[in-house]
Design a protein around this motif. Structure first.
Motif, mmCIF file in Angstrom:
data_model
loop_
_atom_site.group_PDB
_atom_site.id
_atom_site.type_symbol
_atom_site.label_atom_id
_atom_site.label_comp_id
_atom_site.label_asym_id
_atom_site.label_seq_id
_atom_site.Cartn_x
_atom_site.Cartn_y
_atom_site.Cartn_z
ATOM 1 N N PHE A 27 65.278 56.733 11.951
ATOM 2 C CA PHE A 27 66.552 56.011 11.907
ATOM 3 C C PHE A 27 67.714 56.957 11.613
ATOM 4 O O PHE A 27 68.797 56.827 12.182
ATOM 5 C CB PHE A 27 66.485 54.910 10.852
ATOM 6 N N LEU A 28 67.489 57.919 10.725
ATOM 7 C CA LEU A 28 68.529 58.895 10.414
ATOM 8 C C LEU A 28 68.836 59.761 11.619
ATOM 9 O O LEU A 28 70.008 59.989 11.953
ATOM 10 C CB LEU A 28 68.092 59.767 9.241
ATOM 11 N N ASN A 29 67.808 60.239 12.292
ATOM 12 C CA ASN A 29 68.025 61.087 13.469
ATOM 13 C C ASN A 29 68.772 60.325 14.560
ATOM 14 O O ASN A 29 69.654 60.885 15.228
ATOM 15 C CB ASN A 29 66.687 61.600 14.002
ATOM 16 N N ALA A 30 68.446 59.053 14.737
ATOM 17 C CA ALA A 30 69.131 58.241 15.745
ATOM 18 C C ALA A 30 70.592 58.042 15.371
ATOM 19 O O ALA A 30 71.489 58.105 16.231
ATOM 20 C CB ALA A 30 68.429 56.892 15.884
ATOM 21 N N ALA A 31 70.857 57.828 14.083
ATOM 22 C CA ALA A 31 72.234 57.625 13.627
ATOM 23 C C ALA A 31 73.054 58.896 13.795
ATOM 24 O O ALA A 31 74.213 58.843 14.233
ATOM 25 C CB ALA A 31 72.236 57.189 12.165
ATOM 26 N N LEU A 32 72.487 60.028 13.442
ATOM 27 C CA LEU A 32 73.188 61.309 13.579
ATOM 28 C C LEU A 32 73.543 61.584 15.044
ATOM 29 O O LEU A 32 74.642 62.055 15.351
ATOM 30 C CB LEU A 32 72.337 62.444 13.021
ATOM 31 N N LYS A 33 72.620 61.249 15.917
ATOM 32 C CA LYS A 33 72.868 61.465 17.349
ATOM 33 C C LYS A 33 73.951 60.527 17.851
ATOM 34 O O LYS A 33 74.863 60.944 18.579
ATOM 35 C CB LYS A 33 71.575 61.248 18.140
ATOM 36 N N GLU A 34 73.884 59.267 17.469
ATOM 37 C CA GLU A 34 74.870 58.283 17.916
ATOM 38 C C GLU A 34 76.277 58.640 17.454
ATOM 39 O O GLU A 34 77.256 58.464 18.192
ATOM 40 C CB GLU A 34 74.493 56.895 17.384
ATOM 41 N N LEU A 35 76.391 59.167 16.239
ATOM 42 C CA LEU A 35 77.694 59.493 15.660
ATOM 43 C C LEU A 35 78.144 60.922 15.959
ATOM 44 O O LEU A 35 79.188 61.355 15.473
ATOM 45 C CB LEU A 35 77.645 59.282 14.144
ATOM 46 N N ASN A 36 77.362 61.632 16.746
ATOM 47 C CA ASN A 36 77.663 63.034 17.078
ATOM 48 C C ASN A 36 77.801 63.887 15.819
ATOM 49 O O ASN A 36 78.709 64.707 15.698
ATOM 50 C CB ASN A 36 78.944 63.136 17.923
ATOM 51 N N LEU A 37 76.889 63.666 14.861
ATOM 52 C CA LEU A 37 76.926 64.407 13.601
ATOM 53 C C LEU A 37 75.682 65.278 13.412
ATOM 54 O O LEU A 37 75.406 65.725 12.301
ATOM 55 C CB LEU A 37 77.070 63.424 12.425
ATOM 56 N N GLU A 38 74.978 65.519 14.483
ATOM 57 C CA GLU A 38 73.838 66.434 14.396
ATOM 58 C C GLU A 38 74.364 67.835 14.090
ATOM 59 O O GLU A 38 75.296 68.314 14.736
ATOM 60 C CB GLU A 38 73.055 66.442 15.710
ATOM 61 N N GLY A 39 73.797 68.486 13.093
ATOM 62 C CA GLY A 39 74.232 69.827 12.715
ATOM 63 C C GLY A 39 75.497 69.849 11.880
ATOM 64 O O GLY A 39 76.027 70.926 11.584
ATOM 65 N N TYR A 40 76.003 68.674 11.481
ATOM 66 C CA TYR A 40 77.254 68.619 10.719
ATOM 67 C C TYR A 40 77.057 69.062 9.270
ATOM 68 O O TYR A 40 77.874 69.812 8.728
ATOM 69 C CB TYR A 40 77.820 67.200 10.763
ATOM 70 N N TRP A 41 75.995 68.609 8.636
ATOM 71 C CA TRP A 41 75.754 68.948 7.242
ATOM 72 C C TRP A 41 74.941 70.230 7.118
ATOM 73 O O TRP A 41 74.079 70.513 7.962
ATOM 74 C CB TRP A 41 75.018 67.816 6.525
ATOM 75 N N PRO A 42 75.199 71.019 6.084
ATOM 76 C CA PRO A 42 74.385 72.214 5.856
ATOM 77 C C PRO A 42 72.922 71.831 5.626
ATOM 78 O O PRO A 42 72.626 70.775 5.058
ATOM 79 C CB PRO A 42 74.980 72.820 4.576
ATOM 80 N N GLU A 43 72.025 72.679 6.084
ATOM 81 C CA GLU A 43 70.598 72.464 5.857
ATOM 82 C C GLU A 43 70.068 73.611 5.013
ATOM 83 O O GLU A 43 70.448 74.770 5.202
ATOM 84 C CB GLU A 43 69.844 72.385 7.180
ATOM 85 N N PHE A 44 69.172 73.296 4.081
ATOM 86 C CA PHE A 44 68.618 74.284 3.169
ATOM 87 C C PHE A 44 67.103 74.350 3.330
ATOM 88 O O PHE A 44 66.457 73.346 3.643
ATOM 89 C CB PHE A 44 68.970 73.916 1.724
ATOM 90 N N ASP A 45 66.578 75.547 3.116
ATOM 91 C CA ASP A 45 65.126 75.680 3.193
ATOM 92 C C ASP A 45 64.500 75.210 1.882
ATOM 93 O O ASP A 45 65.207 74.780 0.954
ATOM 94 C CB ASP A 45 64.708 77.119 3.532
ATOM 95 N N ALA A 46 63.184 75.294 1.799
ATOM 96 C CA ALA A 46 62.473 74.775 0.632
ATOM 97 C C ALA A 46 62.893 75.459 -0.671
ATOM 98 O O ALA A 46 62.768 74.881 -1.753
ATOM 99 C CB ALA A 46 60.977 74.916 0.839
ATOM 100 N N ASN A 47 63.411 76.676 -0.568
ATOM 101 C CA ASN A 47 63.832 77.429 -1.752
ATOM 102 C C ASN A 47 65.303 77.211 -2.092
ATOM 103 O O ASN A 47 65.838 77.828 -3.010
ATOM 104 C CB ASN A 47 63.565 78.921 -1.544
ATOM 105 N N GLY A 48 65.974 76.350 -1.328
ATOM 106 C CA GLY A 48 67.381 76.056 -1.610
ATOM 107 C C GLY A 48 68.369 77.018 -0.988
ATOM 108 O O GLY A 48 69.553 76.967 -1.291
ATOM 109 N N LYS A 49 67.880 77.894 -0.087
ATOM 110 C CA LYS A 49 68.776 78.842 0.582
ATOM 111 C C LYS A 49 69.267 78.229 1.890
ATOM 112 O O LYS A 49 68.545 77.487 2.565
ATOM 113 C CB LYS A 49 68.049 80.162 0.843
#
Length: 360
Positions: free
Chosen positions: A331-353
């Motif tokens: 549902f989140l992936n579908a919402a991000l795609k619909e709103l053109n917000l894919e890649g908008y928020w920073p993403e962090f790896d498991a170590n917080g980097k």
């Protein structure tokens, strides 16, 4: 021939009627949403999250108005444990809940799914009376300390204490909700209280002082909250679930857009009764965009896996479970795609980097 035509018309009308009834059956008459908390003085408002924005601005009501679907909001003074009880009694569909109580519910057999982050990387504070001699975590040994058990605060505090070589058994723990703990601090009926940003109010009033916070400690001690849904609701109403998540993502985007000038955010959240200044102090040094991010990236997934493992280690749950299957990103992936917000928020790896810096 005419009789055959009439029969065909009747058949078509019947099919259309059944289709219409089927379409209506795929939408609930009401969507029941809860906050694992309540505002100051039992106000029906809780600040500090993207779901708070959704509630304050009536975004779900606006989204589902044309469908004649009502939105029913609930606020639980009993926090996460009370939300679990409501879920067990089939009284809720969605909720804002913390990592520990939702883990306790899932480990206890509640069929739920995690959908999106709504308030991550939350800080924990330790307050003591203004004239107290307590100056550090080490000074808590043998003291009367308030802690709201069963909430994500309890798990964070267990980790914080362990980092100083302590456990709950080394303290005289009293199970108190936030309002009760603040009152007990003011009357000096307790020696200290663990809590959230609302404890800053007592410091501003000169009643208490903050002697510890996670702002100056390990990020492993941070608390996280999410949007959670029952499996039954998500399976029965997948499109409605997607639209609820979409609205939460829109609220998170509004917060991110106002990060440079956060006054509108703090003003909105202060409807909870928690002062504007408390939200400002709590958020200082952190990114509002990151803390309101809806993403379940590698970092947040790893934090929930750690939460389940730590809950078992501290004896807060008896059995662990598979976290990956608990998180439903459809549902989140579908919402991000619909709103053109894919890649908008920073993403962090498991170590917080930072793995992906996000975009503006």
């Amino acid at each position: 021939m005419r009789r055959a035509l009439i029969l065909v018309q009747i058949l078509v009308a019947a099919i259309l009627t059944l289709t219409a009834h089927g379409a209506r059956a795929e939408a609930p008459s009401v969507i029941r949403v809860a906050f694992a908390g309540v505002g100051i003085g039992n106000r029906p408002f809780v600040g500090g999250s993207s779901l708070s924005v959704v509630h304050a601005r009536g975004l779900l009501e606006e989204e589902f108005k044309k469908d004649n679907i009502k939105i029913e909001w609930s606020f639980f003074k009993g926090a996460g444990p009370a939300v679990n009880e409501a879920y067990a009694n089939r009284l809720l569909d969605f909720a804002l809940q913390g990592d520990l109580p939702s883990s306790i519910g899932r480990a206890g057999g509640l069929k739920t799914k995690l959908l999106a982050g709504v308030s991550t990387m939350q800080h924990t504070y330790l307050a003591v009376p203004a004239d107290s001699s307590i100056a550090s975590l080490a000074d808590l040994k043998g003291k009367k300390v308030a802690l709201f058990k069963g909430t994500n605060l309890q798990l964070a505090v267990n980790k914080i204490l362990a980092g100083s070589g302590l456990s709950e058994r080394d303290l005289r723990i009293l199970n108190m909700d936030s309002a009760t703990a603040k009152a007990a601090l003011a009357t000096r009926d307790i020696d200290a209280a663990f809590g959230g940003y609302d404890l800053l109010t007592l410091q501003d009033q000169g009643v208490a002082k903050i002697v510890y916070s996670t702002k100056n400690d390990s990020p492993a001690y941070l608390r996280h909250a999410h949007l959670i849904v029952t499996e039954d609701f998500a399976n029965k109403y997948p499109d409605i679930t997607r639209r609820v998540v979409k609205v939460v993502v829109q609220a998170a985007h509004w917060i991110a857009q106002n990060e440079a000038n956060p006054a509108p955010i703090y003003q909105l959240w202060s409807k909870s009764g928690v002062p504007y200044s408390n939200f400002k102090a709590d958020q200082t040094g952190d990114s509002l965009k990151v803390r309101a991010s809806p993403l379940f990236d590698e970092y947040l997934i790893s934090r929930y896996k750690a939460a389940v493992a730590d809950a078992k280690r501290f004896g807060l749950i008896r059995n662990t479970f598979d976290v990956d299957s608990w998180i439903d990103l459809r549902f989140l992936n579908a919402a991000l795609k619909e709103l053109n917000l894919e890649g908008y928020w920073p993403e962090f790896d498991a170590n917080g980097k930072v793995k992906h810096p996000g975009r503006s």
